[in-house]
Design an enzyme around this catalytic site. Structure first.
Site, PDB file in Angstrom:
ATOM      1  N   ARG A 119      18.437  17.253   1.194  1.00 22.18           N
ATOM      2  CA  ARG A 119      17.971  16.171   0.340  1.00 22.18           C
ATOM      3  C   ARG A 119      16.448  16.089   0.442  1.00 22.18           C
ATOM      4  O   ARG A 119      15.886  16.063   1.528  1.00 22.18           O
ATOM      5  CB  ARG A 119      18.607  14.851   0.796  1.00 22.18           C
TER       6      ARG A 119
ATOM      7  N   GLU B  77      10.476   1.282  10.136  1.00 19.50           N
ATOM      8  CA  GLU B  77      11.412   2.393   9.936  1.00 19.50           C
ATOM      9  C   GLU B  77      10.610   3.651  10.195  1.00 19.50           C
ATOM     10  O   GLU B  77       9.813   4.073   9.362  1.00 19.50           O
ATOM     11  CB  GLU B  77      11.997   2.344   8.519  1.00 19.50           C
ATOM     12  N   LEU B  78      10.819   4.230  11.385  1.00 18.50           N
ATOM     13  CA  LEU B  78       9.926   5.280  11.866  1.00 18.50           C
ATOM     14  C   LEU B  78      10.609   6.648  11.847  1.00 18.50           C
ATOM     15  O   LEU B  78      11.496   6.883  11.048  1.00 18.50           O
ATOM     16  CB  LEU B  78       9.430   4.896  13.268  1.00 18.50           C
TER      17      LEU B  78
ATOM     18  N   ALA C 176       1.617   5.424  -0.207  1.00 19.20           N
ATOM     19  CA  ALA C 176       0.954   6.618   0.314  1.00 19.20           C
ATOM     20  C   ALA C 176       0.021   7.192  -0.747  1.00 19.20           C
ATOM     21  O   ALA C 176       0.379   7.269  -1.926  1.00 19.20           O
ATOM     22  CB  ALA C 176       1.992   7.657   0.719  1.00 19.20           C
TER      23      ALA C 176
ATOM     24  N   SER D  64      22.665   6.613   3.546  1.00 22.47           N
ATOM     25  CA  SER D  64      21.914   5.495   2.962  1.00 22.47           C
ATOM     26  C   SER D  64      22.710   4.785   1.873  1.00 22.47           C
ATOM     27  O   SER D  64      23.394   5.427   1.071  1.00 22.47           O
ATOM     28  CB  SER D  64      20.599   6.000   2.361  1.00 22.47           C
TER      29      SER D  64
ATOM     30  N   LYS E 214       0.854  -1.194   0.000  1.00 20.32           N
ATOM     31  CA  LYS E 214       0.000   0.000   0.000  1.00 20.32           C
ATOM     32  C   LYS E 214       0.885   1.238   0.000  1.00 20.32           C
ATOM     33  O   LYS E 214       1.527   1.560   0.993  1.00 20.32           O
ATOM     34  CB  LYS E 214      -0.910   0.042   1.232  1.00 20.32           C
TER      35      LYS E 214
ATOM     36  N   GLY F  55       7.234   5.115   8.051  1.00 17.40           N
ATOM     37  CA  GLY F  55       6.357   6.256   8.285  1.00 17.40           C
ATOM     38  C   GLY F  55       6.582   6.823   9.674  1.00 17.40           C
ATOM     39  O   GLY F  55       7.632   6.617  10.295  1.00 17.40           O
TER      40      GLY F  55
ATOM     41  N   GLU G 184      10.500  16.403  14.829  1.00 17.79           N
ATOM     42  CA  GLU G 184      11.056  16.253  13.489  1.00 17.79           C
ATOM     43  C   GLU G 184      10.571  17.410  12.613  1.00 17.79           C
ATOM     44  O   GLU G 184       9.367  17.646  12.497  1.00 17.79           O
ATOM     45  CB  GLU G 184      10.602  14.912  12.906  1.00 17.79           C
TER      46      GLU G 184
ATOM     47  N   CYS H 155      13.521  11.167   6.728  1.00 16.31           N
ATOM     48  CA  CYS H 155      13.665  10.754   8.126  1.00 16.31           C
ATOM     49  C   CYS H 155      15.118  10.828   8.573  1.00 16.31           C
ATOM     50  O   CYS H 155      15.406  10.909   9.766  1.00 16.31           O
ATOM     51  CB  CYS H 155      13.117   9.348   8.316  1.00 16.31           C
TER      52      CYS H 155
END
Length: 491
Positions: free
Chosen positions: A292, A264-265, A190, A455, A188, A242, A395, A298
């Site tokens: 970026r 992964e919050l 976004a 990353s 699913k 999310g 955040e 995140c």
């Protein structure tokens, strides 16, 4: 604009982008016939509409994934690898159209979008290589009574939920290891940015992914549709990227069926600059880590701690560089900073800046929302930010750099760790011993030492504390889609 029937793909530079649900290898409308609009954040116009799934559609997707599982799990790893390699090739061939699509629906600058597509494609290539390396082991029991055989088996049907900020990369970072491990998936995306995922799904079909192995559900009724999916006993794995608040809610739901979870919050990344740092390198790193995707990441540098001896120079030079960035529509080739994703994001970022200034922080660049169509906020630098300001603990998720002075190593380590989050951190110093010492003491899953980018598909991505569970990328990301099976045997 006149909306197309959802059976008609959206044409983006010659790329046909589906707008329906993908279930059991078929593109189809929602059972209710409902649709939801996709908005271009650069000018707030409607790009198109897409199918808006209901509970019936979600469960049909689980049916399809469960039916496809036995054959896909039994498919030789080399064959799975060849299909994923073909996905990489097709994504590379279609990279420019997909980048344009990302800029269109997400708003990010084309340069950022091109970087995302390259990064996203690498997950297909990496897991094509990893698919043939799901290697178990055999050992002798300490007593000598038997052998211990360990295998890593596909966990089964996986539910994947991706965010809007990296719509292509987050899809491939979950789909590629799931398929490499022999699992099937219901994804699913976004609702704000579904088109990139739909284009990738078509690409995967074209690459030879069998019907039912990948199913895509787009819906604005997320809780209503996902609750029965997560309650279905055939689902064995949940992977979510999310916010921490939504992640906590999903973990509570997943507990009822004891689902294996990867989460992964949120993040609140500290960026530490010591007096002995190479300031040019640190500024380059800050521009990458902060800007970026316009700060909507995140891993974005949220709290920039600069040792007092270089604080003023660093803040001044950062403000000069950020203040000179060109703001505009994501699809404009000259744009360096696109819009935020929606009006709510602009309001939040603006409220954080206003809160800091009201408590004595000083604006060096930006600081006021841009009027007109679209959801724009200028690159902003706020210095002398008090530790009680909201932007220190919340955040930011926007193009705002908060610069905070510090004096000692102990002080800044304590400040960096004074957060419920622990996803990424950045450290700049020319003293390698200090850099490694500080990196080990910072409570985060990832640290970039003298780098502004953390990353990499070959590295384990994930956080500690309220930033999540599990890892994505690397070999660990593949094993997160497996169950370890032990067989005791004699010979």
């Amino acid at each position: 604009m006149t909306l197309l029937s959802t059976s008609e793909p959206l044409d983006v530079d010659g790329l046909a982008v589906p707008r329906q649900l993908l279930i059991a290898g078929n593109w189809q409308d929602a059972s209710s016939g409902d649709t939801v609009e996709v908005i271009n954040p650069s000018d707030a116009s409607v790009i198109t509409d897409i199918a808006d799934a209901d509970v019936e559609d979600g469960l049909a997707a689980v049916d399809a994934a469960a039916a496809a599982l036995p054959e896909w799990a039994a498919t030789p790893p080399r064959r799975r690898a060849e299909i994923l390699s073909r996905c990489f090739d097709l994504m590379t061939e279609r990279s420019e159209q997909i980048a344009h699509l990302i800029s269109l629906e997400n708003g990010k600058a084309l340069a950022d979008a091109r970087g995302e597509v390259a990064y996203a494609a690498e997950f297909f290539r990496w897991y094509a290589e990893e698919a043939v390396r799901i290697i178990g082991d055999v050992s002798v029991a300490p007593s000598g009574s038997n052998r211990i055989l360990v295998q890593h088996m596909p966990i089964g049907v996986c539910v994947l939920i991706t965010p809007w900020n990296f719509p292509a990369a987050m899809a491939t970072r979950k789909l590629a290891p799931a398929l490499a491990a022999g699992c099937t998936a219901v994804l699913k995306p976004a609702t704000l940015t579904p088109l990139s995922t739909l284009a990738i799904a078509q690409l995967m079909i074209d690459a030879g992914v069998p019907a039912g192995v990948v199913n895509i559900i787009t819906t604005s009724k997320t809780s209503e549709v996902m609750t029965p999916i997560l309650a279905d006993p055939r689902v064995r794995k949940l992977s979510f990227t999310g916010s921490t608040s939504v992640g906590r809610h999903l973990l509570r739901q997943a507990a009822d069926n004891v689902l294996k979870c990867s989460m992964e919050l949120g993040g609140n990344a500290p960026f530490l600059v010591f007096d002995d740092a190479d300031l040019d390198l640190a500024l380059d790193g800050a521009m990458i880590a902060k800007m970026r995707n316009g700060g909507q990441a995140c891993t974005a540098a949220n709290r920039i701690y600069v040792q007092r001896g270089v604080h003023d120079e660093f803040a001044r030079r950062l403000a000069e560089r950020m203040g000179a960035m060109r703001v505009g529509p994501g699809t404009d080739a000259n744009t360096e900073v696109g819009p935020l994703v929606d009006e709510a994001s602009v309001r939040k970022v603006d409220s954080l800046v206003r809160d800091a200034v009201s408590q004595g922080a000083r604006l060096l660049a930006g600081g006021k929302a841009i009027d007109g169509a679209g959801y724009y906020y200028p690159p902003t630098v706020v210095t002398n930010v008090p530790l009680q300001a909201r932007m220190v603990s919340e955040e930011i998720f926007g193009p705002v750099a908060s610069v905070i002075p510090f004096d000692t190593e102990e002080e800044v380590i304590a400040a960096a760790n004074d957060s419920e989050y622990g996803l990424a951190a950045y450290v700049f110093t020319e003293d390698l011993r200090r850099g490694l010492r500080v990196s080990e003491r910072i409570e985060s899953g990832m640290v970039a030492l003298n780098r502004g980018l953390v990353s990499d598909p070959a590295a384990p991505f994930g956080g500690v504390k309220q930033s999540g569970l599990g890892r994505e990328g690397a070999h660990q990301g593949l094993l997160d889609f497996t169950e370890t099976k032990y067989i005791a045997l004699d010979w």
